[in-house]
Structures are given as structure tokens and as C-alpha cells.
Motif scaffolding. Structure first.
Motif, short mmCIF file in Angstrom:
data_model
loop_
_atom_site.label_atom_id
_atom_site.label_comp_id
_atom_site.label_asym_id
_atom_site.label_seq_id
_atom_site.Cartn_x
_atom_site.Cartn_y
_atom_site.Cartn_z
N GLN A 27 37.58 -15.83 -4.57
CA GLN A 27 38.51 -16.25 -3.17
C GLN A 27 39.61 -15.36 -3.21
OE1 GLN A 27 39.47 -20.43 -3.23
NE2 GLN A 27 37.57 -21.13 -3.28
N LEU A 28 39.76 -14.27 -4.15
CA LEU A 28 40.97 -13.25 -3.88
C LEU A 28 40.91 -12.64 -2.64
CD1 LEU A 28 41.30 -12.33 -7.49
CD2 LEU A 28 42.76 -13.85 -6.47
N TRP A 29 39.68 -12.49 -2.07
CA TRP A 29 39.42 -11.50 -0.99
C TRP A 29 40.20 -12.12 0.30
CZ3 TRP A 29 37.31 -12.83 3.49
CH2 TRP A 29 36.22 -13.84 3.37
N GLU A 30 40.60 -13.40 0.20
CA GLU A 30 40.85 -14.24 1.46
C GLU A 30 41.94 -14.01 2.02
OE1 GLU A 30 39.75 -18.31 0.39
OE2 GLU A 30 37.55 -17.83 0.47
N SER A 31 42.63 -13.27 1.14
CA SER A 31 44.23 -12.77 1.86
C SER A 31 44.16 -11.41 2.69
CB SER A 31 45.40 -12.91 0.89
OG SER A 31 45.42 -14.33 0.18
N ASN A 32 42.93 -11.01 2.42
CA ASN A 32 42.75 -9.65 3.28
C ASN A 32 42.79 -9.73 4.82
OD1 ASN A 32 42.64 -8.59 0.70
ND2 ASN A 32 40.43 -8.07 0.76
N GLN A 33 43.27 -9.05 5.43
CA GLN A 33 43.35 -8.89 6.74
C GLN A 33 42.61 -7.75 7.55
OE1 GLN A 33 47.60 -10.42 8.21
NE2 GLN A 33 47.81 -9.32 6.22
N ASP A 34 41.57 -8.20 8.49
CA ASP A 34 40.88 -6.92 9.30
C ASP A 34 41.56 -6.77 10.64
OD1 ASP A 34 39.01 -5.23 9.46
OD2 ASP A 34 37.43 -6.66 9.72
N VAL A 35 42.15 -5.34 10.80
CA VAL A 35 43.04 -5.20 11.78
C VAL A 35 42.35 -3.94 12.66
CG1 VAL A 35 45.33 -4.24 12.48
CG2 VAL A 35 45.08 -5.90 10.51
N VAL A 36 42.52 -3.92 13.90
CA VAL A 36 41.89 -2.68 14.78
C VAL A 36 43.12 -2.32 15.53
CG1 VAL A 36 40.41 -1.71 16.14
CG2 VAL A 36 39.49 -3.36 14.43
N TRP A 37 43.53 -0.97 15.54
CA TRP A 37 44.49 -0.63 16.53
C TRP A 37 43.75 0.46 17.38
CZ3 TRP A 37 48.52 1.25 12.13
CH2 TRP A 37 49.17 -0.20 11.67
N ALA A 103 47.85 -2.21 -1.58
CA ALA A 103 46.69 -3.00 -1.01
C ALA A 103 46.33 -2.80 0.17
CB ALA A 103 46.96 -4.39 -1.34
N TRP A 104 45.91 -1.54 0.48
CA TRP A 104 45.57 -1.51 2.37
C TRP A 104 44.64 -0.19 2.25
CZ3 TRP A 104 47.42 2.71 5.77
CH2 TRP A 104 48.44 3.34 5.09
N ARG A 105 43.79 -0.18 3.11
CA ARG A 105 42.80 0.98 3.32
C ARG A 105 42.70 1.27 4.89
NH1 ARG A 105 43.23 0.89 -1.12
NH2 ARG A 105 41.86 0.80 -2.76
N ALA A 106 42.57 2.26 5.36
CA ALA A 106 42.66 2.73 6.56
C ALA A 106 41.48 3.77 6.88
CB ALA A 106 43.86 3.41 7.17
N TRP A 107 40.74 3.87 7.97
CA TRP A 107 39.90 4.64 8.52
C TRP A 107 39.85 4.86 9.99
CZ3 TRP A 107 38.57 -0.02 6.48
CH2 TRP A 107 37.77 -0.86 7.17
N ARG A 117 39.74 4.50 17.44
CA ARG A 117 40.36 3.18 16.84
C ARG A 117 40.60 3.38 15.33
NH1 ARG A 117 36.88 -1.64 19.52
NH2 ARG A 117 37.33 -1.10 21.97
N VAL A 118 41.71 2.83 15.00
CA VAL A 118 42.21 2.79 13.57
C VAL A 118 41.79 1.50 13.12
CG1 VAL A 118 44.18 3.15 12.07
CG2 VAL A 118 44.07 4.46 14.27
N HIS A 119 41.14 1.60 11.92
CA HIS A 119 40.76 0.25 11.43
C HIS A 119 41.63 0.11 10.07
CE1 HIS A 119 37.12 -0.80 13.72
NE2 HIS A 119 37.19 0.50 14.18
#
Length: 392
Positions: A27-37, A103-107, A117-119
Motif C-alpha cells: 500500500q506504500l504507493w497509495e500516497s503517489n499522485q499522478d499529475v499532468v500540466w 520522491a518524484w519523476r517527470a516526463w 504535456r508534462v507528466h
């Protein structure tokens, strides 16, 4: 990786760390947020990467790792000197190792029919909802080469929160929390299968805002009152323990802080299930103001958090440029959502007010299947619709 030093955590960071410590690995992944700019103007991928790197230089939480001290049990944040921006696609279901790297990744993705779009996949300890809006605003300013003021740092907030001037506030918050939770009625709860549903009430932002003004309360507190009365009508319990996610950003010094500032704060609301919503709204308004005054607390000074005691709610604010002119109520609808996030509260509502009021309920309690969840959301929608009509 060279670091600038190690520092204590803010109370918001500590709350997130404490919650993560009791989660099972799956369940540790559940604090991850998926964001699109979205990127409005034509711009190269190289320029986008340059702006993201500048963003990490500007905001320390984007270059922070966490160092637990096994002897004392204390965890400290270590700020990396160089921004190790990780470009490349990532899955929201892949947990971050908070002790090893930021704790973040971008592409970047550029669809055939539109601009790039930035993800991002970004952990909640790096940025809460308000901080995500700050990051997006700063990112676009950096793309435009606009100057930005200095950004506050989590370590500076952590230092203030451990100072003499803040100690009395933390003590009062812990006492308020203990008293409120102890005074709330409690019924045994056993967890059941997860059910998620969204009801679009059809009530536009402008009509909901006008109904709140008619009752002389804020829009978030109107929706809290609707929630409390629906809970009382469903459970038969007059005093409702509500947990609201406090943004803790009233102080201008932290308004643009990029970090996790949110903490759960309780409020006890007396409710007459058959009475007028206006009286409940007034009770909620007073209780919410008092609760938010105690929104910052030391999570290790209040004991374990029981996510089955009481009902939880988060309000997603409308955008700053939201138009309140639309007041025409549209047909409502209900949508069943796939399961997500088994950690945390077993009865949890997310309320959005723009462009229409949308209520997303996640339940993990025995006795709540689809029929019960639909009945509860329908009760909330009907209460809101009656209130909107009374305000016309």
C-alpha cells in the motif's frame, strides 16, 4: 550524493511519515499522485526539462531524502545540494524509497493533436494539493523566464514549529484533539470490501455558492453540514465526529511552501437528522473554525490514529478564476469507480465544487455495498438540492 545538511521534519511531514510507517508494503504507493500540466505555448522538450530542473533548485522538497536514525527513532530530512531530476516515465503504483532519492519523476508527452504535456508522479510528502498548485504556477513562470521571489523551505518551517513561540500552540492542539475524540460516540466498526462512487449533483458552483451565502456559511462548511446531516440520518447518531483535512496555510509565510502541510483535524458536530440544515450549518461553521485553529499538531504527541472512528472529508477548492454566474441545476448522475487506496479512513468523502458539486465516496465498512453507498450519496445530493432551491 552531497547534501546541504539534515534537519527535523515539519508536523505535516511527520504526519505523513507516521502514516507510512504502519502501511503494508503493497500500500506504500497509495500516497503517489499522478499529475499532468498542459503547456499552452509551443516549447521544446529541452526547455521544459530546464524549467523542471530550475523548479527543483527553487523548492527544497524536490531534492530531499529522509534519514531515519535507528538509535533514537527520529527521522530527519536531508536536502541534496544538486537537484537530481529524474526524467523518464514512471508508474503511479511504483513506491518511492524516500530514504534513497527524491520522491518524484517527470516526463514529457507531445500528442499528435496538441501541445506537449508534462507528466509527474510525485509523493504526497513532497507536495500536498496546495503545493501542487504552487509548483504548476512556478513551472509556467519559469518557462516564461519570469522572476520569482524566494521560496520558503520545509526545514525553516520545522525550526519555527520547534521554537518556544510555537510550543503552546502544539500543546493546545494536542489537548483539543484528545478532548474532541474522547467526547465522540463510538460504535464498533469492522472493515469490508472497498466501494467507490461519484455523484455529480448537477448543482453548479454558482448555485452552491449562493446557497452557502444564504445560510451565512462558507461553501466548504455547507458541504460539511450536508455530510453531517446525511450521516446522522443514515446512522441514527446525533453527534457526528468529522475529520477534515486541514491545509494549514493561513499563515502567509507558508502559503507558497512546497511540502506536505496537511493534517487530519477532528470536529464534533451536534446534528438533528430531521431539523433544518441551516442550524447544522451554523454548528459546523463554529466547529470548523475552532478545529482549523488546531490544525497543526505533533502527530507523535497524540497517540495512534484510528481511521475507523468518525467520518472523513476533504474539500477540493475551485480555481481562483471560477465563474459563479452559472446557477442552472443540471441532471445528476452516479458513477461507480474502480477501487483505489486501501489505506487510511474507512469512510471518506472528497467534495469538489467546480464546475458542479461532485461527491466521491470511498467506503470500506461491513454493511456498505453499492445499494447503501448509492442511498447515502443520493441523500446528500437531495439535501443540497433542497438547500439550493430554498436560496433562490
Amino acid at each position: 550524493m552531497p547534501i546541504e545538511g539534515t534537519y527535523p521534519l515539519t508536523m505535516g511531514q511527520l504526519s505523513m511519515w507516521k502514516a507510512l510507517a504502519v502501511r503494508p508494503p503493497e500500500q506504500l504507493w497509495e500516497s503517489n499522485q499522478d499529475v499532468v500540466w498542459p503547456v499552452a505555448a509551443p516549447v521544446t522538450e529541452e526547455r521544459i526539462r530546464h524549467a523542471l530542473t530550475a523548479l527543483a533548485v527553487r523548492h527544497e522538497s524536490l531534492r530531499t531524502v529522509y534519514r531515519p536514525a535507528h538509535e533514537s527513532g527520529e527521522v530527519r530530512q536531508a536536502v541534496l545540494r544538486d537537484p537530481p531530476v529524474r526524467f523518464g516515465e514512471a508508474s503511479v503504483r511504483e513506491p518511492f524509497d524516500l530514504t534513497a532519492e527524491p520522491a518524484w519523476r517527470a516526463w514529457v508527452r507531445t500528442p499528435d493533436d496538441g501541445p506537449p504535456r508534462v507528466h509527474l508522479v510525485i509523493h504526497h510528502i513532497v507536495a500536498d494539493g496546495a503545493a501542487l498548485r504552487v509548483l504548476e504556477s512556478d513551472f509556467h513562470a519559469l518557462l516564461r523566464d519570469e522572476p520569482l521571489p524566494d521560496a520558503p523551505a520545509p526545514r525553516e518551517v520545522a525550526e519555527r514549529q520547534r521554537g518556544d513561540a510555537f510550543r503552546e500552540r502544539l500543546t493546545a492542539a494536542a489537548e483539543y484533539r484528545r478532548h474532541t475524540v474522547a467526547a465522540a460516540p463510538r460504535a464498533p466498526v469492522s472493515r469490508g470490501p472497498l466501494v467507490r462512487a461519484l455523484v455529480d449533483t448537477g448543482v453548479p458552483y454558482g448555485a452552491a455558492r449562493r446557497a452557502a451565502q444564504h445560510l451565512r456559511v462558507t461553501l466548504p462548511n455547507l458541504l460539511l453540514a450536508v455530510y453531517a446531516q446525511a450521516l446522522a440520518a443514515t446512522t441514527g447518531v446525533a453527534d457526528q465526529l468529522l475529520w477534515q483535512l486541514a491545509a494549514n496555510r493561513l499563515d502567509p509565510a507558508v502559503r507558497r511552501l512546497v511540502s506536505s502541510m496537511t493534517q487530519w483535524v477532528p470536529m464534533l458536530v451536534p446534528v438533528d437528522p430531521d431539523g433544518p440544515l441551516g442550524s447544522v450549518a451554523r454548528e459546523v461553521n463554529v466547529a470548523a473554525v475552532r478545529a482549523m485553529r488546531h490544525g497543526v499538531y505533533d502527530p507523535f504527541a497524540v497517540g495512534p490514529h484510528d481511521f475507523d472512528h468518525g467520518s472523513y472529508v476533504t474539500f477540493i477548492p475551485p480555481p481562483a478564476d471560477a465563474d459563479p454566474a452559472s446557477t442552472e441545476v443540471l441532471p445528476g448522475r452516479i458513477e461507480w469507480l474502480p477501487p483505489r487506496s486501501y489505506s487510511g479512513a474507512s469512510f471518506y468523502l472528497i467534495a469538489r465544487a467546480h464546475p458542479t458539486v461532485q461527491l466521491t465516496l470511498r467506503v470500506m465498512r461491513d454493511g456498505y455495498g453499492r445499494a447503501e453507498v448509492e442511498r447515502f450519496l443520493t441523500t446528500m445530493a437531495d439535501l443540497l438540492l433542497r438547500t439550493v432551491k430554498d436560496a433562490q
